[in-house]
Design an enzyme around this catalytic site. Sequence first.
Site, PDB file in Angstrom:
ATOM      1  N   CYS A 190     -52.404  11.416  20.639  1.00 13.73           N
ATOM      2  CA  CYS A 190     -52.238  11.712  22.070  1.00 13.73           C
ATOM      3  C   CYS A 190     -50.763  11.703  22.454  1.00 13.73           C
ATOM      4  O   CYS A 190     -50.177  10.634  22.675  1.00 13.73           O
ATOM      5  CB  CYS A 190     -53.020  10.698  22.906  1.00 13.73           C
ATOM      6  SG  CYS A 190     -52.871  10.993  24.669  1.00 13.73           S
TER       7      CYS A 190
ATOM      8  N   CYS B 131     -50.037  10.266  25.934  1.00  9.22           N
ATOM      9  CA  CYS B 131     -50.114   8.795  26.014  1.00  9.22           C
ATOM     10  C   CYS B 131     -48.893   8.142  25.365  1.00  9.22           C
ATOM     11  O   CYS B 131     -48.359   7.168  25.874  1.00  9.22           O
ATOM     12  CB  CYS B 131     -51.353   8.249  25.296  1.00  9.22           C
ATOM     13  SG  CYS B 131     -52.847   9.195  25.542  1.00  9.22           S
ATOM     14  N   ASP B 132     -48.450   8.664  24.212  1.00 10.78           N
ATOM     15  CA  ASP B 132     -47.494   7.919  23.384  1.00 10.78           C
ATOM     16  C   ASP B 132     -46.120   8.569  23.254  1.00 10.78           C
ATOM     17  O   ASP B 132     -45.194   7.934  22.735  1.00 10.78           O
ATOM     18  CB  ASP B 132     -48.077   7.757  21.962  1.00 10.78           C
ATOM     19  CG  ASP B 132     -49.389   6.976  21.984  1.00 10.78           C
ATOM     20  OD1 ASP B 132     -49.528   6.107  22.868  1.00 10.78           O
ATOM     21  OD2 ASP B 132     -50.257   7.234  21.137  1.00 10.78           O
TER      22      ASP B 132
END
Length: 310
Positions: A139, A142-143
């Site tokens: 992701c 997300c990261d």
Amino acid sequence: MSENENIFDVLIIGGGPAGLTAGLYAARARMKCVLLEKMMMGGQIATTEMVDNYPGFPEGIAGAQIGPLFEAQAKRFGLEVRQFQEGLKVERRDAGFLVTCVNHDELFCKSLIIASGSGWTPLGIPGEERLKGAGVSYCATCDGAFFRDLELAVIGGGNSAVEEAMFLTKFASKVYIIHRRDQLRAEKIVQEKAFANPKIEFVWSHVPLEIVGEKEVEGVRVKNLKNDEERLLPVAGAFIYVGMKADSEIVKNLVEMDEQGYIKASEDTKTSCPGLFAAGDVRQKPLRQVATAIADGATAAIMAEKYIDQ
Ligand code: NAP
């Protein structure tokens, strides 16, 4: 909660575009309807930074905005949404289905719409599982921000890999796209943008052999398929986008599926199990997009209504 509160005309599993559209249509058909979503509303699209191919948004729309907008619209017509609630087991009953949830709630429904989507396929190479969360990610939204000014690798050549690689260039100093062929699978317009991005370097005709690192990712060992030469790309993170697998485990004993777990159902979303409809990415289909998911959702709700009326 009285027992009647857990009896529904339609139960929808999955709060992505397909499930929420099914909820909108079911609610407008005045069916008693509940939708279960185990994570974020919007499903997979919620992890996409920008969606440029969903009509009606000339400047694009952030993936994270889609779910809440769909949800608000469906709720306006009375859809009940139970977020962070996961169906664990589905059993056939004479007049419908019994869905047992993670919190042990037992929900009965006359018809069931499975819109549970799909999840990322792991590569299955050494280091991947061990370094998950320590540089291995599925992701970018997300990261990605953890990798400011560092070098990264993205594995895959489809829309996801190329779009997410472009997103990662906002943070990373350089992004390698490692692809096993010398041509991308991604849409041409996506390819054009990636080719024009100076921070992206393509590593054509290579496969990753191992994700290397003690406590966190220190590199990806790759092999050139044309001459078998191996080398180490010194990257701080590896983002893996090598395709999706259907999230259909919950109904595997009830419906026919293909080898990848995609549920066999034609355009009418009817599965091999009467009363159970499959909508969105979880259905065997040629194109997985928000546009095709919402079409499935609308169809599934109307088919469920007809099924109950009969
Ligand atoms: P995908 O289209 O299936 O692409 C997977 C990529 O991973 C392919 O390039 C494939 O290589 C490569 N791959 C597969 N197994 C591999 C392995 N073991 N080792 C190395 N490489 C491997 O998956 P996706 O990009 O996640 O897309 C999934 C679906 O969502 C597609 O229908 C896609 O169109 C859709 N999607 C659409 C958008 C958009 O419209 N903007 C955005 C994201 C996703 P080969 O090409 O050689 O097979």
